[in-house]
Design an enzyme around this catalytic site. Structure first.
Site, mmCIF file in Angstrom:
data_model
loop_
_atom_site.group_PDB
_atom_site.id
_atom_site.type_symbol
_atom_site.label_atom_id
_atom_site.label_comp_id
_atom_site.label_asym_id
_atom_site.label_seq_id
_atom_site.Cartn_x
_atom_site.Cartn_y
_atom_site.Cartn_z
ATOM 1 N N THR A 1 64.463 56.593 25.381
ATOM 2 C CA THR A 1 63.480 56.937 24.344
ATOM 3 C C THR A 1 64.190 57.215 23.017
ATOM 4 O O THR A 1 65.397 57.424 22.989
ATOM 5 C CB THR A 1 62.686 58.194 24.741
ATOM 6 O OG1 THR A 1 63.597 59.294 24.910
ATOM 7 C CG2 THR A 1 61.938 57.976 26.039
ATOM 8 N N ASP A 2 63.419 57.211 21.939
ATOM 9 C CA ASP A 2 63.971 57.577 20.633
ATOM 10 C C ASP A 2 63.124 58.674 20.002
ATOM 11 O O ASP A 2 62.178 59.176 20.622
ATOM 12 C CB ASP A 2 64.103 56.338 19.727
ATOM 13 C CG ASP A 2 62.756 55.732 19.340
ATOM 14 O OD1 ASP A 2 61.719 56.431 19.392
ATOM 15 O OD2 ASP A 2 62.734 54.549 18.968
ATOM 16 N N ALA A 3 63.472 59.041 18.765
ATOM 17 C CA ALA A 3 62.827 60.180 18.118
ATOM 18 C C ALA A 3 61.352 59.939 17.801
ATOM 19 O O ALA A 3 60.655 60.875 17.409
ATOM 20 C CB ALA A 3 63.599 60.573 16.851
ATOM 21 N N GLY B 1 59.533 59.139 20.208
ATOM 22 C CA GLY B 1 58.979 59.486 21.515
ATOM 23 C C GLY B 1 58.723 58.275 22.390
ATOM 24 O O GLY B 1 58.176 58.407 23.486
ATOM 25 N N ILE B 2 59.119 57.096 21.921
ATOM 26 C CA ILE B 2 58.859 55.862 22.679
ATOM 27 C C ILE B 2 60.177 55.177 23.051
ATOM 28 O O ILE B 2 61.245 55.550 22.577
ATOM 29 C CB ILE B 2 57.976 54.896 21.855
ATOM 30 C CG1 ILE B 2 58.692 54.476 20.566
ATOM 31 C CG2 ILE B 2 56.644 55.579 21.528
ATOM 32 C CD1 ILE B 2 57.929 53.421 19.756
#
Lengths: 144, 144, 144, 144
Positions: A20-22, A24-25
């Site tokens: 995931t990344d910042a 949220g995905i």
């Protein structure tokens, strides 16, 4: 999306937190890894394993990538990654992909590959291998 | 933290979006990559480049990792990754690390390595290389 | 490849060991990360920083990726990643990319993005921002 | 290595090509991802899922990592990642790990975590959760 009669495998992938990344995905670079994992399983299931190809001195280097992202997914989602062989030529091949999460379409895509030796020089895929792959790619149609 | 007299390099790293996770912070696995990048620059600056080591047929495989995370960082933060050689022995060495973001301590750590050949078998670091590395590691002290 | 008059940035990237794979070359998923890093720098240089966009509550989620790999690169190669804004519409934009290693063309590509809010819902790019971006994208032409 | 009576889960991981590096082995940063994936499964199996923890507003941020690499692994190897809860305190916990490939010990390790809220501030683990976790961690002993 999946061509009629294509021989597919569908490989489940559970999204790790590290994917995931910042926002949220799942970060979009990871989908290429999911496709690669599925490709390995297609070869092993319907052709011969990538390890066997490498023992023959052949690798399938990626020359082109085309991905359409339709839906974002999140930590712990279960993805179903489906792949099939689109075509195989003298020294190249293409694979198609479709990723779903439950009934939601997440991604469609294609990768193209050139067959190279361990030094990265183009080498033809032996004719008997190409013939076998073409048959595998369409076995469902033939069975029908 | 940084031992007195240690010969260091400090390498800036700007956090990419792909390095963040769904908590909005840099995923902890990335710090090992920041340390690796800094190690490469230490060797090139104070010893010889990792490419030259590899041409000699030597790699420094990681055998142990110990990292303490003190502060979380975010997209676009600028990290200063400092590294130094802690010790070098017959077929192994250790590097120390300190990562800061402005004045904030982000991480301290150490990695240990064994010298191996291209097949992964342990091979001694030639004595003249070890002697040179030890001198480089402490040049600041010597200068003093 | 680079459109006449496009406003570009070129960002150097030194290949880390962690970016290579067992074929000895940069794994193809990393090029998406190089493009992302360059995109961030384009915005900051010629428009406003991605952090400022995020503070406005806007993200540019990737909807499509198209990459052609022309040459493989290795540990410690220095890549020059060039990027430019191809177009911007009501709620989407596209960036173009060219990666070189010395004079060798390594990759060309394009990414398409949709502007979304923090919940991932499509939100228009404010008109004044679009107008400014369009001007930035072609400033070289205009200056001439 | 695995403490007597510890409640474990063992999670298989098949090494992807994208996890290898130019030495032909799994890059050492990936083991942290394997551990994370296993941790998620331990929680879901023996406690409650990480998603449920996050819904309570609690995350377990990594504060310390200690990994010993004993054997290198390669593309397509099947790893068995075993994990257990070492201890849980007011606002922190530790997990232990052992990775094997067939009968070969690949890695042992520990991660330490602090419980934080969504803003990253330390928050105690509710007492009933800690009590339940401690019981789960030793259920094998208790059953015996």
């Amino acid at each position: 999306m999946i061509p009629d009669g294509a021989t597919t495998i569908t490989h489940p992938h559970r999204v790790g937190f590290h994917e995931t990344d910042a926002m949220g995905i799942v970060h979009h670079s990871n989908h290429l890894k999911f496709c690669e994992n599925a490709r390995v399983i297609w070869l092993e299931t319907h052709d011969k394993s990538y390890s066997e190809w490498m023992e023959m001195g052949l690798h399938f280097a990626v020359t082109r990538v085309e991905l359409d992202y339709r839906w974002s997914t999140r930590f712990d989602d279960i993805l179903d990654v489906t792949t099939w062989l689109e075509w195989v030529r003298g020294a190249s091949l293409a694979m198609g992909y479709e990723i779903k999460c439950q009934d939601q379409l997440v991604m469609t895509g294609r990768t193209e590959h050139v067959s190279v030796n361990s030094e990265g020089r183009i080498r033809r895929i032996p004719k008997e291998d190409r013939d076998r792959m073409r048959k595998s790619a369409l076995s469902a149609v033939k069975a029908w």
